[in-house]
Design a protein around this motif. Structure first.
Motif, mmCIF file in Angstrom:
data_model
loop_
_atom_site.group_PDB
_atom_site.id
_atom_site.type_symbol
_atom_site.label_atom_id
_atom_site.label_comp_id
_atom_site.label_asym_id
_atom_site.label_seq_id
_atom_site.Cartn_x
_atom_site.Cartn_y
_atom_site.Cartn_z
ATOM 1 N N ARG A 1 -3.123 -1.058 8.775
ATOM 2 C CA ARG A 1 -1.942 -1.804 9.207
ATOM 3 C C ARG A 1 -1.046 -2.151 8.021
ATOM 4 O O ARG A 1 0.177 -2.010 8.087
ATOM 5 C CB ARG A 1 -2.353 -3.071 9.952
ATOM 6 C CG ARG A 1 -2.855 -2.822 11.360
ATOM 7 C CD ARG A 1 -2.985 -4.114 12.150
ATOM 8 N NE ARG A 1 -3.792 -5.131 11.482
ATOM 9 C CZ ARG A 1 -5.119 -5.215 11.566
ATOM 10 N NH1 ARG A 1 -5.801 -4.347 12.289
ATOM 11 N NH2 ARG A 1 -5.763 -6.174 10.935
ATOM 12 N N ALA A 2 -1.644 -2.607 6.930
ATOM 13 C CA ALA A 2 -0.864 -2.945 5.728
ATOM 14 C C ALA A 2 -0.155 -1.710 5.188
ATOM 15 O O ALA A 2 1.027 -1.765 4.825
ATOM 16 C CB ALA A 2 -1.772 -3.557 4.661
ATOM 17 N N PHE A 3 -0.871 -0.596 5.142
ATOM 18 C CA PHE A 3 -0.303 0.645 4.625
ATOM 19 C C PHE A 3 0.835 1.131 5.521
ATOM 20 O O PHE A 3 1.915 1.461 5.051
ATOM 21 C CB PHE A 3 -1.407 1.705 4.520
ATOM 22 C CG PHE A 3 -1.009 2.917 3.736
ATOM 23 C CD1 PHE A 3 -1.113 2.927 2.353
ATOM 24 C CD2 PHE A 3 -0.545 4.057 4.373
ATOM 25 C CE1 PHE A 3 -0.758 4.055 1.611
ATOM 26 C CE2 PHE A 3 -0.187 5.180 3.651
ATOM 27 C CZ PHE A 3 -0.294 5.186 2.266
ATOM 28 N N ARG A 4 0.591 1.134 6.812
ATOM 29 C CA ARG A 4 1.601 1.649 7.756
ATOM 30 C C ARG A 4 2.852 0.779 7.800
ATOM 31 O O ARG A 4 3.961 1.271 7.962
ATOM 32 C CB ARG A 4 0.996 1.768 9.141
ATOM 33 C CG ARG A 4 2.002 2.324 10.114
ATOM 34 C CD ARG A 4 1.353 3.114 11.161
ATOM 35 N NE ARG A 4 2.368 3.903 11.818
ATOM 36 C CZ ARG A 4 2.182 5.111 12.202
ATOM 37 N NH1 ARG A 4 1.041 5.709 11.951
ATOM 38 N NH2 ARG A 4 3.123 5.772 12.821
ATOM 39 N N LYS A 5 2.671 -0.537 7.656
ATOM 40 C CA LYS A 5 3.803 -1.457 7.661
ATOM 41 C C LYS A 5 4.809 -1.090 6.569
ATOM 42 O O LYS A 5 6.016 -1.188 6.771
ATOM 43 C CB LYS A 5 3.308 -2.890 7.443
ATOM 44 C CG LYS A 5 4.403 -3.918 7.388
ATOM 45 C CD LYS A 5 3.824 -5.286 7.118
ATOM 46 C CE LYS A 5 4.926 -6.301 6.911
ATOM 47 N NZ LYS A 5 4.405 -7.601 6.525
ATOM 48 N N CYS B 1 -14.868 -1.396 11.030
ATOM 49 C CA CYS B 1 -13.546 -1.001 11.530
ATOM 50 C C CYS B 1 -12.514 -2.094 11.270
ATOM 51 O O CYS B 1 -11.325 -1.806 11.094
ATOM 52 C CB CYS B 1 -13.614 -0.721 13.024
ATOM 53 S SG CYS B 1 -14.492 0.795 13.416
ATOM 54 N N THR B 2 -12.943 -3.339 11.217
ATOM 55 C CA THR B 2 -12.022 -4.453 10.982
ATOM 56 C C THR B 2 -11.351 -4.334 9.619
ATOM 57 O O THR B 2 -10.126 -4.459 9.505
ATOM 58 C CB THR B 2 -12.764 -5.799 11.084
ATOM 59 O OG1 THR B 2 -13.372 -5.889 12.373
ATOM 60 C CG2 THR B 2 -11.832 -6.969 10.868
ATOM 61 N N GLU B 3 -12.139 -4.090 8.580
ATOM 62 C CA GLU B 3 -11.583 -3.953 7.228
ATOM 63 C C GLU B 3 -10.705 -2.707 7.118
ATOM 64 O O GLU B 3 -9.636 -2.736 6.521
ATOM 65 C CB GLU B 3 -12.691 -3.896 6.171
ATOM 66 C CG GLU B 3 -13.376 -5.219 5.929
ATOM 67 C CD GLU B 3 -14.511 -5.488 6.903
ATOM 68 O OE1 GLU B 3 -14.837 -4.605 7.740
ATOM 69 O OE2 GLU B 3 -15.070 -6.594 6.843
ATOM 70 N N LEU B 4 -11.158 -1.623 7.706
ATOM 71 C CA LEU B 4 -10.390 -0.383 7.663
ATOM 72 C C LEU B 4 -9.068 -0.542 8.406
ATOM 73 O O LEU B 4 -8.014 -0.147 7.909
ATOM 74 C CB LEU B 4 -11.189 0.779 8.257
ATOM 75 C CG LEU B 4 -10.464 2.130 8.295
ATOM 76 C CD1 LEU B 4 -10.079 2.565 6.885
ATOM 77 C CD2 LEU B 4 -11.341 3.178 8.969
ATOM 78 N N SER B 5 -9.101 -1.164 9.561
ATOM 79 C CA SER B 5 -7.865 -1.326 10.330
ATOM 80 C C SER B 5 -6.897 -2.278 9.622
ATOM 81 O O SER B 5 -5.677 -2.105 9.715
ATOM 82 C CB SER B 5 -8.148 -1.789 11.759
ATOM 83 O OG SER B 5 -8.715 -3.061 11.772
#
Length: 139
Positions: A119-123, A111-115
């Protein structure tokens, strides 16, 4: 006793890391100090340049507006060099595609890598949506 600006590099001094993301915060911190110190015009321009790294000192200090007694005009020219400094029009669809490409070949076993990817995508994605610069098909 007159107010003295903090020395560059000290804990209370405004810091600029040379990035667009940091510009507004840096200017705000600097202006709070100079308002308290009563600095105006050319003194204010010279002062802000002193807080910069050497490369930025050369860049900002070399602008014609750095030699004129108009802090607002100087700041307007500085901001031109940092598109998106105000949080608007900072990203393009190409930025979103670059993030997708970067993470496409990275394993995401937890989940750490996915999150991190989300976050990068949503930013980048959210401002593009908010500014109607990305359609539903690109989402």
């Amino acid at each position: 006793m007159p107010y003295r600006l903090p020395i560059r590099g000290t804990a209370n001094a405004p810091k600029f890391d040379g990035t667009t993301d940091n510009l507004a915060e840096f200017i705000d911190a600097y202006e709070q100090l100079t308002d308290e110190a009563g600095l105006q015009g050319l003194d204010r321009i010279k002062g802000i340049i002193r807080y910069l790294a050497r490369d930025d000192q050369e860049l900002w200090g070399g602008m014609p507006e750095a030699a004129v007694d108009d802090y607002s005009a100087f700041l307007d020219e500085v901001k031109v060099m940092y598109p998106g400094w105000d949080g608007k029009r900072r990203y393009a669809l190409a930025d979103l595609r670059a993030i997708a490409r970067e993470y496409a070949n990275k394993p995401m076993p937890s989940c750490t890598e996915l999150s991190s990817y989300l976050r990068a995508f949503r930013k980048v994605m959210q401002p593009l949506i908010d500014e109607d610069r990305i359609g539903k098909a690109e989402r």
